[in-house]
Write a protein that holds these residues in place. Structure first.
Motif, PDB file in Angstrom:
ATOM      1  N   GLU A  80      15.462  -6.716   0.616  1.00 35.86           N
ATOM      2  CA  GLU A  80      14.998  -7.682  -0.373  1.00 35.86           C
ATOM      3  C   GLU A  80      13.899  -8.578   0.201  1.00 35.86           C
ATOM      4  N   THR A  81      14.054  -8.954   1.461  1.00 34.70           N
ATOM      5  CA  THR A  81      13.032  -9.779   2.102  1.00 34.70           C
ATOM      6  C   THR A  81      11.742  -8.992   2.272  1.00 34.70           C
ATOM      7  N   LEU A  82      11.851  -7.705   2.599  1.00 37.21           N
ATOM      8  CA  LEU A  82      10.650  -6.871   2.713  1.00 37.21           C
ATOM      9  C   LEU A  82       9.913  -6.817   1.390  1.00 37.21           C
ATOM     10  N   GLU A  83      10.644  -6.761   0.284  1.00 35.85           N
ATOM     11  CA  GLU A  83      10.001  -6.747  -1.034  1.00 35.85           C
ATOM     12  C   GLU A  83       9.281  -8.069  -1.308  1.00 35.85           C
ATOM     13  N   VAL A  84       9.847  -9.176  -0.858  1.00 34.62           N
ATOM     14  CA  VAL A  84       9.181 -10.477  -1.013  1.00 34.62           C
ATOM     15  C   VAL A  84       7.888 -10.489  -0.198  1.00 34.62           C
ATOM     16  N   ILE A  85       7.942  -9.928   1.016  1.00 32.11           N
ATOM     17  CA  ILE A  85       6.746  -9.848   1.855  1.00 32.11           C
ATOM     18  C   ILE A  85       5.670  -9.020   1.160  1.00 32.11           C
ATOM     19  N   VAL A  86       6.060  -7.885   0.578  1.00 34.62           N
ATOM     20  CA  VAL A  86       5.105  -7.030  -0.137  1.00 34.62           C
ATOM     21  C   VAL A  86       4.470  -7.801  -1.291  1.00 34.62           C
ATOM     22  N   LYS A  87       5.266  -8.530  -2.046  1.00 39.45           N
ATOM     23  CA  LYS A  87       4.725  -9.310  -3.164  1.00 39.45           C
ATOM     24  C   LYS A  87       3.730 -10.351  -2.665  1.00 39.45           C
ATOM     25  N   PHE A  88       4.067 -11.033  -1.578  1.00 41.48           N
ATOM     26  CA  PHE A  88       3.170 -12.042  -1.025  1.00 41.48           C
ATOM     27  C   PHE A  88       1.866 -11.414  -0.564  1.00 41.48           C
ATOM     28  N   ILE A  89       1.959 -10.266   0.092  1.00 40.82           N
ATOM     29  CA  ILE A  89       0.758  -9.566   0.560  1.00 40.82           C
ATOM     30  C   ILE A  89      -0.127  -9.184  -0.620  1.00 40.82           C
ATOM     31  N   ARG A  90       0.488  -8.809  -1.727  1.00 39.98           N
ATOM     32  CA  ARG A  90      -0.272  -8.443  -2.930  1.00 39.98           C
ATOM     33  C   ARG A  90      -0.900  -9.649  -3.613  1.00 39.98           C
TER      34      ARG A  90
END
Length: 107
Positions: A80-90
């Protein structure tokens, strides 16, 4: 004469991840990086990839845009944290993201 200055056009807003007190700058996603990520996702979809394979693709995508970040730093987090990181990167707004103060941003 008209000039298209790609140096200015490709200048992405400065973004970074901070992990364990270390700042890791986020690079814009290149066409090559987009193609690599898309191919990896397509392979998982067509081959019915395992959750582990999906996480590997997610980590690889993050590392393409944050090349100074050691892989082992990402493996300590939840999916779930990795998905938050992906969203932030986007460029999406995510909870916990901070705007650096003007005086701090110039450091």
């Amino acid at each position: 004469m008209k000039i298209l200055n790609l140096d200015k056009l490709n200048k992405a807003p400065e973004r970074q991840l901070t992990i364990d007190g270390v700042d890791y700058p986020i690079q814009p996603l290149s066409v090559e990086g987009f193609i690599e990520t898309t191919r990896a996702v397509e392979k998982i979809v067509t081959e019915g990839g395992s959750p582990a394979a999906q996480l590997d693709v997610t980590i690889d995508m993050i590392l393409r845009q944050v090349p100074t970040l050691p892989r082992e730093k990402l493996t300590q987090y939840t999916p779930e944290t990795l998905e938050v990181i992906v969203k932030f990167i986007r460029g999406e707004d995510v909870e916990g993201a901070e705007q650096a103060a003007e005086g701090e941003a110039g450091k």
